[in-house]
Write an enzyme that holds these catalytic residues in place. Structure first.
Site: not given
Length: 318
Positions: A101, A140, A203
């Site tokens: 984050c 992540k 993307d």
């Protein structure tokens, strides 16, 4: 199909955790459209440890189709471990640790992407979490803090040594936030070097993008984030293309509005009408984007004070 630890994931399409988006209603909808793995919004470790009601609601996955990952964030190994154990007790099938984050209020506390600056601390957090939970643990991450500290591969290898079951890489730096291009070469390199599953993120705006990422990087699965805002149909389209090599037509206007209505009804099941209306304004704006008359209706949506008013505005597009 792939596995995160011993947890079977039915297909290679995953929904990214997004703050203010990935609540129970969103996760149910994503699964309805074929998502193999969904994840909670990021949950504060301290919020879970101290029993804050709102935080516990974010981590609640009761009644949902399995598996569900719960993503936790923090910077202290001990409290992260306690939070992970609480999340597991609440039903999490996978504990995901947020090391990506980029928002200032998170990184200023040494959390999220700031953990990439301290691999030893990241190792310690993972080690403690793995010590207390039985479910698999994933991480992540981003590619690094900035262009001068691209260390995602080093971090991933260190965490694999600790016992992490999977890694998801969004190959932008913290400095980039969501600007510029995601460097898919780093996903390819990571997949080549790690033995555990690598999930690619960044993307992916269409089913074709998802297939290109898998073909180019060899990653085990794709994680779709912003492209799914007001567009859960992308999960169905991606699944069909990856699994069956079929291209589906885009959703009709009627299906978009029907899905937006179902989304609202799901939120109303789990939250008060006032909260649901407030939160669904942004979702409705995403659902109707690009439709004739959307600009006018968006104004009505933003002023809607009840479920009926929201639906009246939405259905004026029919």
């Amino acid at each position: 199909m792939f596995f995160i630890g011993k947890q079977k994931i039915e297909n290679r399409v995953c929904a990214a955790p997004m703050a203010g988006v990935s609540d129970k209603a969103y996760r149910i909808l994503a699964r309805d459209f074929g998502c193999g793995l969904v994840c909670s919004e990021m949950v504060s470790d301290k919020g879970l440890v101290y029993g804050q009601g709102r935080t516990s609601k974010i981590a609640d996955s009761s009644g949902e189709e399995r598996p569900v990952a719960v993503q936790i964030f923090g910077s202290e190994a001990e409290s992260m471990a306690v939070a992970a154990r609480i999340a597991e007790e609440m039903g999490a099938d996978i504990i995901d640790i947020n090391m990506g984050c980029p928002t200032p209020k998170i990184v200023k506390n040494g959390e999220g992407a700031a953990l990439m600056l301290d691999i030893a601390k990241s190792r310690a957090i993972v080690r403690e979490v793995l010590r207390v939970v039985k479910v698999p643990v994933s991480v992540k991450m981003r590619k690094g803090w900035d262009e001068n500290s691209i260390n995602c591969l080093e971090l991933a290898q260190a965490l694999e040594e600790e016992g992490v079951a999977a890694v998801c890489l969004h190959p932008r730096s913290r400095q980039q936030f969501f600007s510029g291009l995601a460097d898919w070469n780093l996903i390819k390199e990571m997949k080549k070097e790690l033995k555990i599953p690598v999930i690619g993120n960044g993307d992916i705006w269409s089913a074709d993008d998802a297939r290109r990422m898998i073909d180019f990087t060899g990653c085990d699965a794709v994680m779709i984030g912003r492209a799914a805002l007001g567009n859960p149909f992308i999960f169905r389209e991606t699944l069909e293309l990856l699994e069956y090599n079929r291209r589906l037509p885009p959703p009709s206007r009627e299906e978009k509005l029907q899905t937006a209505t179902r989304h609202l009804d799901l939120v109303c099941q789990f939250k008060s009408e006032a909260v649901a209306v407030r939160e669904m304004r942004k979702h409705f704006a995403w659902y109707i984007k690009g439709l004739p008359g959307a600009t006018r209706v968006r104004q009505e949506i933003n002023h809607a004070a009840s479920r009926d008013e929201l639906l009246f505005a939405l259905n004026s597009l029919l």
